[in-house]
Design an enzyme around this catalytic site. Sequence first.
Site, PDB file in Angstrom:
ATOM      1  N   THR A   1      -1.566   5.635   2.533  1.00 58.95           N
ATOM      2  CA  THR A   1      -2.819   4.888   2.523  1.00 58.95           C
ATOM      3  C   THR A   1      -2.850   3.955   3.723  1.00 58.95           C
ATOM      4  O   THR A   1      -1.863   3.296   4.026  1.00 58.95           O
ATOM      5  CB  THR A   1      -2.955   4.065   1.226  1.00 58.95           C
ATOM      6  OG1 THR A   1      -2.924   4.942   0.105  1.00 58.95           O
ATOM      7  CG2 THR A   1      -4.257   3.282   1.214  1.00 58.95           C
TER       8      THR A   1
ATOM      9  N   LEU B   1       0.859  -1.176   0.000  1.00 61.36           N
ATOM     10  CA  LEU B   1       0.000   0.000   0.000  1.00 61.36           C
ATOM     11  C   LEU B   1       0.894   1.223   0.000  1.00 61.36           C
ATOM     12  O   LEU B   1       2.015   1.189   0.538  1.00 61.36           O
ATOM     13  CB  LEU B   1      -0.898   0.030   1.252  1.00 61.36           C
ATOM     14  CG  LEU B   1      -1.995  -1.027   1.376  1.00 61.36           C
ATOM     15  CD1 LEU B   1      -2.707  -0.881   2.722  1.00 61.36           C
ATOM     16  CD2 LEU B   1      -2.999  -0.913   0.243  1.00 61.36           C
ATOM     17  N   ASP B   2       0.419   2.315  -0.579  1.00 58.30           N
ATOM     18  CA  ASP B   2       1.169   3.560  -0.523  1.00 58.30           C
ATOM     19  C   ASP B   2       1.408   3.953   0.928  1.00 58.30           C
ATOM     20  O   ASP B   2       0.608   3.640   1.825  1.00 58.30           O
ATOM     21  CB  ASP B   2       0.391   4.695  -1.206  1.00 58.30           C
ATOM     22  CG  ASP B   2       0.237   4.485  -2.700  1.00 58.30           C
ATOM     23  OD1 ASP B   2       1.012   3.687  -3.273  1.00 58.30           O
ATOM     24  OD2 ASP B   2      -0.646   5.133  -3.288  1.00 58.30           O
ATOM     25  N   ARG B   3       2.486   4.669   1.166  1.00 60.98           N
ATOM     26  CA  ARG B   3       2.832   5.114   2.524  1.00 60.98           C
ATOM     27  C   ARG B   3       1.664   5.825   3.200  1.00 60.98           C
ATOM     28  O   ARG B   3       1.394   5.612   4.386  1.00 60.98           O
ATOM     29  CB  ARG B   3       4.043   6.048   2.454  1.00 60.98           C
ATOM     30  CG  ARG B   3       4.468   6.631   3.786  1.00 60.98           C
ATOM     31  CD  ARG B   3       5.646   7.580   3.604  1.00 60.98           C
ATOM     32  NE  ARG B   3       6.079   8.147   4.867  1.00 60.98           N
ATOM     33  CZ  ARG B   3       5.548   9.232   5.420  1.00 60.98           C
ATOM     34  NH1 ARG B   3       4.550   9.858   4.812  1.00 60.98           N
ATOM     35  NH2 ARG B   3       5.988   9.685   6.574  1.00 60.98           N
TER      36      ARG B   3
END
Length: 219
Positions: free
Chosen positions: A77, A73-75
Amino acid sequence: MGRRPETTDPRRVHRGRTIDFLFEDKDIIVVEKPEGLSVIASEGSRTKSLYDMVTAHIRNANPKGRAAIVHRLDRDTSGVMVFAKHGAAKKRLMDNWNELVIERGYTAVVEGKVSGEGGIFDTWLVENRAGTMYSAKAGTRGALRAITRWRLLEAGERYSLVELSLETGRKHQIRVQLAEWGYPIAGDSRYGARGDPLGRLCLHAHLLVLRHPFAPQEY
């Protein structure tokens, strides 16, 4: 289900929030990632990552054990993630990810009053040298198809709540598609958001349904 860790263990706390361990067996471990925490630290960084915290948890029972990353997951998110606990589980998950994953659901707060009840984004995404994604024509060199289903949950004058389901898992897929639709995710200045009402990217991975890599049972 695995035993939840004690909340006083500082290795499992990020910005005052406990890392929630949702499920664990001998093969996999499922956690809820807070926003602002990287899945893995960048080279040379001394900042603890989610990988470090999950590995520390595993080593309470197995001093030689460690987590294995199978997706990200994106940082900024938050949401549900699964890690493998050994090499065989990592290989099984990564080799069969598209077959094992049944559903990936996200919730986003977007800027603007969304019209319509739902639909499908079907675009082709390319990454530039700065690591930012953008849409391109099918057949463009390096372009990957990105498909997302969306459903409006609630529309307000300034913000709307949208539920999304991924059929593909491209980098920044939801962020790009919502921004190019004209409704950037709140707090996502990288993709055109004007405001930051919650001091974070308002995107949460609320659902991950997958078949266990070593059993037909679904989790």
